[in-house]
Design a protein around this motif. Structure first.
Motif, PDB file in Angstrom:
ATOM      1  N   GLY A  44      -1.733 -17.188  -6.611  1.00 41.67           N
ATOM      2  CA  GLY A  44      -1.560 -17.583  -5.429  1.00 41.67           C
ATOM      3  C   GLY A  44      -0.059 -17.265  -4.930  1.00 41.67           C
ATOM      4  N   GLU A  45       0.894 -17.554  -6.104  1.00 48.07           N
ATOM      5  CA  GLU A  45       2.450 -17.302  -5.644  1.00 48.07           C
ATOM      6  C   GLU A  45       2.635 -15.572  -5.402  1.00 48.07           C
ATOM      7  OE1 GLU A  45       6.261 -18.275  -4.530  1.00 48.07           O
ATOM      8  OE2 GLU A  45       4.537 -19.379  -4.373  1.00 48.07           O
ATOM      9  N   PHE A  46       2.080 -15.121  -6.503  1.00 47.01           N
ATOM     10  CA  PHE A  46       1.855 -13.390  -6.345  1.00 47.01           C
ATOM     11  C   PHE A  46       1.712 -13.096  -5.123  1.00 47.01           C
ATOM     12  CE2 PHE A  46       1.118 -13.250 -11.296  1.00 47.01           C
ATOM     13  CZ  PHE A  46       2.188 -14.144 -11.778  1.00 47.01           C
ATOM     14  N   THR A  47       0.558 -13.585  -4.635  1.00 45.89           N
ATOM     15  CA  THR A  47       0.124 -13.091  -2.978  1.00 45.89           C
ATOM     16  C   THR A  47       1.286 -13.321  -2.271  1.00 45.89           C
ATOM     17  OG1 THR A  47      -2.047 -13.798  -3.953  1.00 45.89           O
ATOM     18  CG2 THR A  47      -1.868 -13.151  -1.493  1.00 45.89           C
ATOM     19  N   ARG A  48       1.992 -14.440  -2.098  1.00 40.85           N
ATOM     20  CA  ARG A  48       3.033 -14.737  -1.380  1.00 40.85           C
ATOM     21  C   ARG A  48       4.284 -13.824  -1.417  1.00 40.85           C
ATOM     22  NH1 ARG A  48       2.075 -20.349  -3.402  1.00 40.85           N
ATOM     23  NH2 ARG A  48       0.638 -21.071  -2.016  1.00 40.85           N
ATOM     24  N   TRP A  49       4.447 -13.460  -2.928  1.00 42.15           N
ATOM     25  CA  TRP A  49       5.585 -12.430  -3.076  1.00 42.15           C
ATOM     26  C   TRP A  49       5.270 -10.995  -2.275  1.00 42.15           C
ATOM     27  CZ3 TRP A  49       6.378 -12.884  -9.066  1.00 42.15           C
ATOM     28  CH2 TRP A  49       6.841 -13.970  -9.534  1.00 42.15           C
ATOM     29  N   GLY A  50       3.922 -10.751  -2.591  1.00 44.59           N
ATOM     30  CA  GLY A  50       3.631  -9.464  -1.677  1.00 44.59           C
ATOM     31  C   GLY A  50       3.777  -9.549  -0.408  1.00 44.59           C
ATOM     32  N   GLY A  51       3.541 -10.786   0.248  1.00 42.66           N
ATOM     33  CA  GLY A  51       3.662 -11.045   1.510  1.00 42.66           C
ATOM     34  C   GLY A  51       5.211 -10.973   2.211  1.00 42.66           C
ATOM     35  N   HIS A  52       6.044 -11.525   1.227  1.00 41.58           N
ATOM     36  CA  HIS A  52       7.307 -11.392   1.391  1.00 41.58           C
ATOM     37  C   HIS A  52       7.808 -10.105   1.452  1.00 41.58           C
ATOM     38  CE1 HIS A  52       7.806 -15.729   1.757  1.00 41.58           C
ATOM     39  NE2 HIS A  52       7.567 -15.982   0.670  1.00 41.58           N
ATOM     40  N   ALA A  53       7.220  -9.256   0.534  1.00 38.70           N
ATOM     41  CA  ALA A  53       7.515  -7.791   0.522  1.00 38.70           C
ATOM     42  C   ALA A  53       7.365  -7.105   1.752  1.00 38.70           C
ATOM     43  CB  ALA A  53       7.109  -7.076  -0.795  1.00 38.70           C
ATOM     44  N   LEU A  54       5.977  -7.616   2.232  1.00 32.07           N
ATOM     45  CA  LEU A  54       5.582  -6.912   3.448  1.00 32.07           C
ATOM     46  C   LEU A  54       6.422  -7.364   4.684  1.00 32.07           C
ATOM     47  CD1 LEU A  54       1.714  -7.029   3.085  1.00 32.07           C
ATOM     48  CD2 LEU A  54       3.287  -5.124   2.734  1.00 32.07           C
ATOM     49  N   GLU A  55       6.932  -8.548   4.705  1.00 32.95           N
ATOM     50  CA  GLU A  55       7.658  -8.923   5.840  1.00 32.95           C
ATOM     51  C   GLU A  55       9.024  -8.404   5.696  1.00 32.95           C
ATOM     52  OE1 GLU A  55       6.311 -13.574   6.720  1.00 32.95           O
ATOM     53  OE2 GLU A  55       7.620 -13.164   5.225  1.00 32.95           O
ATOM     54  N   ALA A  56       9.363  -7.962   4.653  1.00 36.74           N
ATOM     55  CA  ALA A  56      10.763  -7.247   4.502  1.00 36.74           C
ATOM     56  C   ALA A  56      10.669  -5.829   5.059  1.00 36.74           C
ATOM     57  CB  ALA A  56      11.209  -7.101   3.114  1.00 36.74           C
ATOM     58  N   PHE A  57       9.473  -5.343   5.210  1.00 31.89           N
ATOM     59  CA  PHE A  57       9.410  -3.971   5.673  1.00 31.89           C
ATOM     60  C   PHE A  57       8.775  -3.917   7.147  1.00 31.89           C
ATOM     61  CE2 PHE A  57       9.161  -2.899   1.173  1.00 31.89           C
ATOM     62  CZ  PHE A  57      10.160  -1.580   1.117  1.00 31.89           C
ATOM     63  N   GLY A  58       8.884  -5.271   7.818  1.00 27.24           N
ATOM     64  CA  GLY A  58       8.689  -5.330   9.174  1.00 27.24           C
ATOM     65  C   GLY A  58       7.066  -5.822   9.408  1.00 27.24           C
ATOM     66  N   VAL A  59       6.398  -6.060   8.520  1.00 26.65           N
ATOM     67  CA  VAL A  59       4.933  -6.259   8.473  1.00 26.65           C
ATOM     68  C   VAL A  59       4.799  -7.767   9.303  1.00 26.65           C
ATOM     69  CG1 VAL A  59       2.505  -6.436   7.703  1.00 26.65           C
ATOM     70  CG2 VAL A  59       4.281  -4.723   6.837  1.00 26.65           C
ATOM     71  N   ASP A  60       4.042  -7.884  10.471  1.00 29.09           N
ATOM     72  CA  ASP A  60       3.725  -9.317  10.666  1.00 29.09           C
ATOM     73  C   ASP A  60       2.680  -9.679  10.185  1.00 29.09           C
ATOM     74  OD1 ASP A  60       3.538 -11.384  12.313  1.00 29.09           O
ATOM     75  OD2 ASP A  60       2.938 -10.330  14.228  1.00 29.09           O
ATOM     76  N   LEU A  61       2.738 -10.812   9.558  1.00 28.64           N
ATOM     77  CA  LEU A  61       1.530 -11.542   8.634  1.00 28.64           C
ATOM     78  C   LEU A  61       1.105 -12.817   9.374  1.00 28.64           C
ATOM     79  CD1 LEU A  61       3.045 -11.560   5.093  1.00 28.64           C
ATOM     80  CD2 LEU A  61       1.654  -9.930   6.359  1.00 28.64           C
ATOM     81  N   SER A  62       1.565 -12.976  10.852  1.00 23.86           N
ATOM     82  CA  SER A  62       1.076 -14.125  11.481  1.00 23.86           C
ATOM     83  C   SER A  62      -0.223 -14.103  11.708  1.00 23.86           C
ATOM     84  CB  SER A  62       1.772 -14.317  12.869  1.00 23.86           C
ATOM     85  OG  SER A  62       1.524 -13.031  13.725  1.00 23.86           O
ATOM     86  N   THR A  63      -1.057 -12.891  11.545  1.00 22.91           N
ATOM     87  CA  THR A  63      -2.543 -13.033  12.175  1.00 22.91           C
ATOM     88  C   THR A  63      -3.395 -12.815  10.970  1.00 22.91           C
ATOM     89  OG1 THR A  63      -2.492 -10.581  12.441  1.00 22.91           O
ATOM     90  CG2 THR A  63      -2.140 -11.907  14.508  1.00 22.91           C
ATOM     91  N   TRP A  64      -2.723 -12.809   9.765  1.00 20.18           N
ATOM     92  CA  TRP A  64      -3.556 -12.425   8.465  1.00 20.18           C
ATOM     93  C   TRP A  64      -3.952 -13.821   8.093  1.00 20.18           C
ATOM     94  CZ3 TRP A  64      -1.696  -8.240   4.489  1.00 20.18           C
ATOM     95  CH2 TRP A  64      -1.164  -7.270   5.175  1.00 20.18           C
ATOM     96  N   GLY A  65      -5.254 -13.769   7.943  1.00 19.95           N
ATOM     97  CA  GLY A  65      -5.983 -15.254   7.662  1.00 19.95           C
ATOM     98  C   GLY A  65      -5.888 -15.878   6.241  1.00 19.95           C
ATOM     99  N   TYR A  66      -5.475 -14.714   5.287  1.00 17.88           N
ATOM    100  CA  TYR A  66      -5.405 -15.294   3.873  1.00 17.88           C
ATOM    101  C   TYR A  66      -4.017 -16.009   3.652  1.00 17.88           C
ATOM    102  CZ  TYR A  66      -6.327 -15.347  -1.178  1.00 17.88           C
ATOM    103  OH  TYR A  66      -6.491 -15.683  -2.250  1.00 17.88           O
ATOM    104  N   TYR A  67      -2.786 -15.611   4.325  1.00 17.64           N
ATOM    105  CA  TYR A  67      -1.570 -16.114   4.310  1.00 17.64           C
ATOM    106  C   TYR A  67      -1.629 -17.435   5.078  1.00 17.64           C
ATOM    107  CZ  TYR A  67       0.174 -12.167   1.995  1.00 17.64           C
ATOM    108  OH  TYR A  67       0.336 -11.149   0.775  1.00 17.64           O
ATOM    109  N   LYS A  68      -2.460 -17.394   5.870  1.00 16.97           N
ATOM    110  CA  LYS A  68      -2.539 -19.011   6.696  1.00 16.97           C
ATOM    111  C   LYS A  68      -3.156 -19.949   5.539  1.00 16.97           C
ATOM    112  CE  LYS A  68      -3.407 -17.280  11.327  1.00 16.97           C
ATOM    113  NZ  LYS A  68      -4.376 -17.010  12.475  1.00 16.97           N
ATOM    114  N   ILE A  69      -4.142 -19.577   4.898  1.00 13.67           N
ATOM    115  CA  ILE A  69      -4.584 -20.376   3.817  1.00 13.67           C
ATOM    116  C   ILE A  69      -3.600 -20.649   2.753  1.00 13.67           C
ATOM    117  CG2 ILE A  69      -6.182 -20.714   1.856  1.00 13.67           C
ATOM    118  CD1 ILE A  69      -8.202 -18.868   3.449  1.00 13.67           C
ATOM    119  N   MET A  70      -2.869 -19.569   2.284  1.00  6.23           N
ATOM    120  CA  MET A  70      -1.967 -19.827   1.215  1.00  6.23           C
ATOM    121  C   MET A  70      -0.646 -20.382   1.499  1.00  6.23           C
ATOM    122  SD  MET A  70      -3.512 -18.415  -1.195  1.00  6.23           S
ATOM    123  CE  MET A  70      -2.236 -18.854  -2.283  1.00  6.23           C
ATOM    124  N   ASN A  71      -0.317 -20.544   2.846  1.00  8.97           N
ATOM    125  CA  ASN A  71       0.977 -21.204   3.242  1.00  8.97           C
ATOM    126  C   ASN A  71       2.238 -20.386   2.762  1.00  8.97           C
ATOM    127  OD1 ASN A  71       2.714 -22.868   4.418  1.00  8.97           O
ATOM    128  ND2 ASN A  71       2.308 -24.511   3.074  1.00  8.97           N
TER     129      ASN A  71
END
Length: 398
Positions: A44-71
């Motif tokens: 689960g934390e590995f998924t968050r690491w990937g999300g932070h990497a995407l955010e660093a490249f400007g990807v908006d994760l606010s609409t991604w359902g999985y990251y709402k579950i993962m917090n």
């Protein structure tokens, strides 16, 4: 030999016996649940690491359902799972340095790199589809009385079997030619290097304990501090005992060895009682959807970890030992977990979120669920014995 020298040799330098180490992990995981309110989990934390990497490249994760579950709130230093993983790596590093088990080792061939990356991606994707890996949906998931963990576990064993058969194909066999030598070369041991590594390992271990105590007493973050302490204990145990959930079940199909698999079942039996006790005093268990996601995710995860050569626990301690192959496996895990987050909104309704979360304690009553969980563990133990006997019988008839 004085007491310290004997203790150092027997408990810090030498490897530990895997069976008592696995049982100790079961006890630790139960206490971890009681003190932090969560289970021992990493992907689960590995998924968050990937999300932070995407955010660093400007990807908006606010609409991604999985990251709402993962917090995604906070970072690796402020989340329980993140701090626990820091502790795990520290424990693995201390174990490797104390045992003088650190050496940069490159993959034997390009095929091995391919296996590490693709297997890691498949395992990471499967783990997050099944809402947990060999920890959250198996070793610490089953003691939570969540039926999805049983679905994941049986599917994982099927995936391990398929992965073992697939990995034996000629394509994956090493092309390195063995050469016969006329004499042996004596092992070289640099005592100053051994002492330096032992000192460095001790420094890492002491530093992580001080950090944990700082979090508890100076920052008032008891859960974070305990997560770091338990994480270091988890990492130390898996590294010193060389515990790998992949080999535990793969070896049943490839060599007939089942000692570690049986020890894991015993460890879960111990953890079950501890977790049950905490649930009885009000700690809510972690229950996930018992849908096709658990079955598909389990098969993919089991297949992936065998193809990669290591699970989430195995790659962590092997990576800090200097095995580059497992650095690639770890990267693959993060990529796979992030890919699942990307497609989750297209899959979740059919495969997961429309299916019930089945708590065995609610369905069968507190003690009915407890006895059912133990009954299923006995059946799992019996399955391991049957698979072991089946392999040995086939070997005799060859």
């Amino acid at each position: 030999m004085n007491f310290w020298q004997g203790f150092k040799r027997d408990f810090l330098v030498k490897f530990w016996a895997p069976i008592p180490a696995v049982i100790a992990l079961g006890i630790l995981s139960a206490y971890y649940f009681g003190l932090t309110g969560t289970y021992w989990a990493v992907t689960g934390e590995f998924t968050r690491w990937g999300g932070h990497a995407l955010e660093a490249f400007g990807v908006d994760l606010s609409t991604w359902g999985y990251y709402k579950i993962m917090n995604m709130d906070g970072n690796i230093f402020t989340r329980i799972d993140g701090v626990m993983i820091i502790g795990m790596f520290a424990g693995c590093i201390a174990a490797a340095f104390w045992g003088n088990n650190v050496k940069l080792r490159m993959p034997a061939s390009n095929i091995r790199i391919f296996q590490a990356l693709i297997g890691g991606i498949i395992a990471g994707f499967g783990a997050r589809l099944g809402m947990g890996c060999n920890l959250a949906s198996f070793f610490t998931g089953i003691p939570q009385f969540t039926f999805h963990a049983w679905m994941f576990t049986i599917a994982m064993i099927v995936g391990v079997y398929l992965g073992a058969k697939f990995s034996l194909l000629p394509f994956f066999q090493s092309k390195i030619r063995l050469q016969k030598v006329s004499c042996t070369k004596p092992l070289e041991k640099d005592e100053s290097k051994v002492k330096s590594l032992f000192t460095l390992g001790s420094f890492v271990f002491i530093a992580i304990i001080i950090w944990a105590l700082y979090l508890i007493f100076a920052q008032g973050s008891t859960k974070l501090g305990m997560a770091m302490l338990f994480g270091s204990a988890f990492g130390l145990a898996i590294a010193k005992a060389q515990i790998c959930f992949t080999s535990a079940f793969r070896d049943i199909f490839t060599t007939g060895r089942s000692e570690l698999a049986k020890a894991i079942v015993i460890g879960m039996a111990v953890a079950t009682l501890g977790v049950f006790s905490y649930i009885m005093i009000g700690q809510p268990p972690k229950i996930m959807w018992a849908g096709p996601n658990a079955i598909i995710g389990g098969i993919l995860f089991g297949f992936g970890i065998v193809l990669a050569g290591g699970c989430e626990c195995g790659w962590m301690y092997r990576a800090v030992e200097g095995q580059v192959h497992f650095w690639v496996v770890g990267i693959g895990n993060v990529i796979g977990a992030t890919l699942l987050a990307f497609v989750w909104d297209d899959l979740s309704l059919e495969l997961a979120t429309s299916w019930p979360k089945i708590n065995l304690l609610e369905v069968f009553g507190n003690y009915g669920g407890l006895f059912l969980n133990y009954g299923l563990l006995i059946l799992l133990f019996a399955l391991i014995l049957v698979l072991e006997k089946r392999y040995l019988n086939k070997s005799k008839n060859r």
